[in-house]
Scaffold this motif. Structure first.
Motif, PDB file in Angstrom:
ATOM      1  N   ASN A 104     -21.798 -68.982 -29.490  1.00  0.00           N
ATOM      2  CA  ASN A 104     -20.813 -68.389 -30.380  1.00  0.00           C
ATOM      3  C   ASN A 104     -21.399 -67.239 -31.195  1.00  0.00           C
ATOM      4  OD1 ASN A 104     -18.801 -70.125 -29.556  1.00  0.00           O
ATOM      5  ND2 ASN A 104     -19.274 -71.655 -31.135  1.00  0.00           N
ATOM      6  N   TRP A 105     -22.686 -67.309 -31.518  1.00  0.00           N
ATOM      7  CA  TRP A 105     -23.294 -66.308 -32.380  1.00  0.00           C
ATOM      8  C   TRP A 105     -24.341 -65.452 -31.679  1.00  0.00           C
ATOM      9  CZ3 TRP A 105     -28.603 -66.802 -33.077  1.00  0.00           C
ATOM     10  CH2 TRP A 105     -29.150 -68.024 -32.672  1.00  0.00           C
ATOM     11  N   LEU A 106     -24.525 -65.644 -30.368  1.00  0.00           N
ATOM     12  CA  LEU A 106     -25.570 -64.931 -29.640  1.00  0.00           C
ATOM     13  C   LEU A 106     -25.010 -64.375 -28.333  1.00  0.00           C
ATOM     14  CD1 LEU A 106     -28.570 -64.462 -30.317  1.00  0.00           C
ATOM     15  CD2 LEU A 106     -29.122 -66.351 -28.766  1.00  0.00           C
ATOM     16  N   GLY A 107     -25.198 -63.067 -28.124  1.00  0.00           N
ATOM     17  CA  GLY A 107     -24.758 -62.426 -26.902  1.00  0.00           C
ATOM     18  C   GLY A 107     -25.894 -61.662 -26.256  1.00  0.00           C
ATOM     19  N   PHE A 108     -25.912 -61.630 -24.917  1.00  0.00           N
ATOM     20  CA  PHE A 108     -26.985 -60.980 -24.177  1.00  0.00           C
ATOM     21  C   PHE A 108     -26.431 -59.806 -23.382  1.00  0.00           C
ATOM     22  CE2 PHE A 108     -27.934 -65.449 -24.730  1.00  0.00           C
ATOM     23  CZ  PHE A 108     -29.216 -65.423 -25.262  1.00  0.00           C
ATOM     24  N   ASN A 109     -27.175 -58.688 -23.377  1.00  0.00           N
ATOM     25  CA  ASN A 109     -26.727 -57.479 -22.701  1.00  0.00           C
ATOM     26  C   ASN A 109     -27.829 -56.913 -21.817  1.00  0.00           C
ATOM     27  OD1 ASN A 109     -24.080 -56.735 -24.409  1.00  0.00           O
ATOM     28  ND2 ASN A 109     -25.663 -57.395 -25.837  1.00  0.00           N
ATOM     29  N   THR A 128     -31.720 -39.107  -9.425  1.00  0.00           N
ATOM     30  CA  THR A 128     -32.450 -40.361  -9.625  1.00  0.00           C
ATOM     31  C   THR A 128     -33.847 -40.101 -10.189  1.00  0.00           C
ATOM     32  OG1 THR A 128     -33.205 -40.283  -7.319  1.00  0.00           O
ATOM     33  CG2 THR A 128     -31.185 -41.518  -7.789  1.00  0.00           C
ATOM     34  N   ASP A 129     -34.146 -38.842 -10.526  1.00  0.00           N
ATOM     35  CA  ASP A 129     -35.450 -38.503 -11.072  1.00  0.00           C
ATOM     36  C   ASP A 129     -35.658 -39.144 -12.442  1.00  0.00           C
ATOM     37  OD1 ASP A 129     -37.922 -36.897 -10.908  1.00  0.00           O
ATOM     38  OD2 ASP A 129     -37.083 -35.856 -12.640  1.00  0.00           O
ATOM     39  N   GLN A 130     -34.570 -39.360 -13.191  1.00  0.00           N
ATOM     40  CA  GLN A 130     -34.643 -39.934 -14.525  1.00  0.00           C
ATOM     41  C   GLN A 130     -33.701 -41.128 -14.598  1.00  0.00           C
ATOM     42  OE1 GLN A 130     -33.196 -37.431 -17.770  1.00  0.00           O
ATOM     43  NE2 GLN A 130     -34.971 -37.954 -19.006  1.00  0.00           N
ATOM     44  N   TYR A 131     -34.221 -42.288 -14.972  1.00  0.00           N
ATOM     45  CA  TYR A 131     -33.391 -43.482 -15.045  1.00  0.00           C
ATOM     46  C   TYR A 131     -33.934 -44.403 -16.129  1.00  0.00           C
ATOM     47  CZ  TYR A 131     -37.159 -45.808 -12.490  1.00  0.00           C
ATOM     48  OH  TYR A 131     -38.379 -46.316 -12.117  1.00  0.00           O
ATOM     49  N   PHE A 132     -33.137 -45.379 -16.532  1.00  0.00           N
ATOM     50  CA  PHE A 132     -33.575 -46.306 -17.567  1.00  0.00           C
ATOM     51  C   PHE A 132     -33.001 -47.694 -17.308  1.00  0.00           C
ATOM     52  CE2 PHE A 132     -29.477 -44.823 -19.079  1.00  0.00           C
ATOM     53  CZ  PHE A 132     -28.888 -45.986 -19.560  1.00  0.00           C
ATOM     54  N   VAL A 133     -33.662 -48.693 -17.855  1.00  0.00           N
ATOM     55  CA  VAL A 133     -33.167 -50.067 -17.890  1.00  0.00           C
ATOM     56  C   VAL A 133     -33.487 -50.616 -19.276  1.00  0.00           C
ATOM     57  CG1 VAL A 133     -33.387 -50.518 -15.420  1.00  0.00           C
ATOM     58  CG2 VAL A 133     -35.337 -50.933 -16.928  1.00  0.00           C
ATOM     59  N   GLY A 134     -32.635 -51.506 -19.746  1.00  0.00           N
ATOM     60  CA  GLY A 134     -32.859 -52.059 -21.067  1.00  0.00           C
ATOM     61  C   GLY A 134     -32.136 -53.372 -21.254  1.00  0.00           C
ATOM     62  N   GLY A 135     -32.515 -54.069 -22.266  1.00  0.00           N
ATOM     63  CA  GLY A 135     -31.866 -55.323 -22.629  1.00  0.00           C
ATOM     64  C   GLY A 135     -31.762 -55.424 -24.133  1.00  0.00           C
ATOM     65  N   ASN A 136     -30.696 -56.078 -24.612  1.00  0.00           N
ATOM     66  CA  ASN A 136     -30.537 -56.261 -26.038  1.00  0.00           C
ATOM     67  C   ASN A 136     -29.762 -57.532 -26.325  1.00  0.00           C
ATOM     68  OD1 ASN A 136     -27.513 -55.237 -26.548  1.00  0.00           O
ATOM     69  ND2 ASN A 136     -28.484 -53.842 -25.090  1.00  0.00           N
ATOM     70  N   VAL A 137     -29.885 -57.997 -27.542  1.00  0.00           N
ATOM     71  CA  VAL A 137     -29.270 -59.243 -27.966  1.00  0.00           C
ATOM     72  C   VAL A 137     -28.394 -58.978 -29.181  1.00  0.00           C
ATOM     73  CG1 VAL A 137     -29.678 -61.585 -28.807  1.00  0.00           C
ATOM     74  CG2 VAL A 137     -31.240 -60.572 -27.126  1.00  0.00           C
ATOM     75  N   ASP A 138     -27.129 -59.406 -29.107  1.00  0.00           N
ATOM     76  CA  ASP A 138     -26.213 -59.334 -30.243  1.00  0.00           C
ATOM     77  C   ASP A 138     -26.311 -60.622 -31.050  1.00  0.00           C
ATOM     78  OD1 ASP A 138     -25.024 -56.788 -29.762  1.00  0.00           O
ATOM     79  OD2 ASP A 138     -23.827 -57.682 -28.156  1.00  0.00           O
TER      80      ASP A 138
END
Length: 421
Positions: A104-109, A128-138
């Motif tokens: 209820n209070w935690l979300g994953f992205n 495709t020379d420049q790309y990114f990946v990431g993760g974050n938590v709400d």
């Protein structure tokens, strides 16, 4: 269609802009019991009629994504060209965003893709020379006044690190107080990219206090910024004659730091009038010499003071009047700006916006500038889904100095329509 003419004291008369600007903003939506699906498309096309190389036609694709949300299962999927709204993504990108509300209070992205690139006069380009990946938590605790987000992101370019950052966002709302803060730190360059606090507070009497403190690198630190120093078309080309260490040194040398502090207050003095004012401080540091780029000096300390009065229904119903006066203290010049803005709605579907801008600037080198710009925009809404607009104005610019005397009269005119369906 926009047409603008310029006339100088030498009696030359020519058109400096003539173009057709078309924009599209489409949202299709389907709602079911537990799902919500949206298709969003926003873009623009500018067709130049002058045929000059300085005013070429251009295309921009702002948004083009599919968003699907399932409230029962707690997930969200968004794919396509979309805004970089959080998680350390700096701007629009082509890729995907997956979110899951695990608690209820935690979300994953999870987020990843290719930064939207502008090549020539179009951003309809993919590399495709420049790309990114990431993760974050709400983080959204139940029955709490605050929420936040923690993120990490890794961006690569031509096989080397372009940007590698961790950051945090925090929001707080309670009893008229609103706060938002953001911190972004590049662990690869060991530089603080952003440290920002934006807050507002409103009293029971209607007084509003606004505060903004913002420190950031400009541009945001990225290895790709080194291309300004090498003159190459891509990082891959630059690596043919430069080491990764050299490119990183160039990127750091070309990165300036900017600081902004703003304090403002507004207060209603009657049922009709509201008074406000703010003071802001801006400073940008210089950059070092790097490759073909020489060192550049910083801006110095710039102070701006503004007073504003806003009146509702001043002369008649559905009429708003705004008066704004500003004083700018720049290390190289001092300036005063005065703006009168009137907005009137009448006959239900008509609206008239009129503006008068008056600007005076005195430089330390003895050059004085006076600019007066009256303009007006008339719009008519037809059948609840179409608006026609016509706008025009005149700008008179006078420049006087020890070696220069010039007077320019510029007139501009445009008309168009907005169709909502």
């Amino acid at each position: 269609v926009v047409d603008a003419g310029v006339q100088t004291i030498s009696n030359d008369d020519f058109t400096d802009q003539s173009l057709l600007l078309s924009t599209i903003n489409v949202t299709a939506r389907s709602r079911q019991l537990h799902t919500d699906t949206q298709l969003v498309l926003r873009g623009s096309d500018s067709e130049n009629f002058l045929g000059s190389s300085s005013e070429q036609s251009s295309q921009r694709l702002r948004r083009a994504y599919l968003k699907h949300e399932n409230n029962d299962w707690g997930y969200l999927l968004q794919i396509g060209r979309q805004p970089g709204h959080k998680g350390g993504v700096l701007g629009a990108f082509d890729g995907g965003w997956v979110a899951y509300q695990g608690l209820n209070w935690l979300g994953f992205n999870l987020i990843g893709g290719l930064p939207a690139q502008v090549t020539g006069n179009s951003d309809l380009n993919f590399s495709t020379d420049q790309y990114f990946v990431g993760g974050n938590v709400d983080i959204t605790p139940d029955n709490q006044d605050w929420s936040g987000n923690l993120y990490m992101i890794n961006q690569m370019v031509s096989g080397i690190v372009d940007r590698q950052a961790v950051g945090a966002e925090a929001r707080f709302f309670s009893n008229g107080l609103s706060l938002f803060s953001l911190v972004d730190f590049d662990v690869s360059y060991r530089l603080l990219n952003i440290a920002m606090l934006n807050g507002s507070w409103q009293s029971s009497g209607g007084t509003t206090l606004n505060v903004l403190v913002d420190h950031r690198t400009t541009p945001t630190t990225q290895t790709a910024n080194a291309l300004l120093a090498t003159g190459d078309a891509s990082v891959e080309d630059a690596l043919q004659t430069n080491s990764e260490s050299t490119l990183r040194d160039h990127a750091k040398a070309l990165t300036a730091e900017s600081d902004l502090v703003l304090i403002g207050v507004t207060h209603p003095i009657s049922s009709t009038w509201q008074l406000g004012g703010d003071a802001r401080f801006i400073r940008t540091t210089g950059t070092g010499a790097a490759g073909i780029q020489p060192a550049l000096a910083g801006s110095g300390d710039i102070l701006t003071y503004t007073l504003q009065a806003t009146g509702n229904e001043v002369f008649f119903r559905n009429h708003t009047l705004g008066l704004t006066a500003s004083y700018i203290d720049n290390p190289s010049y001092q300036a005063q700006s005065f703006v009168l803005n009137s907005l009137a709605r009448f006959w239900e579907n008509w609206q008239l916006d009129s503006f008068v801008n008056f600007y005076i600037q005195e430089s330390n080198l003895g050059t004085n500038i006076v600019r007066v710009t009256p303009s007006a925009r008339l719009s008519y809404r037809w059948k609840d889904n179409m608006t026609f607009e016509i706008q025009g104005g005149v700008e008179r610019l006078t420049t006087n100095g020890t070696t220069q005397e010039e007077e320019v009269l510029r007139d501009f005119f445009s008309f168009g329509y907005i169709w909502e369906h």
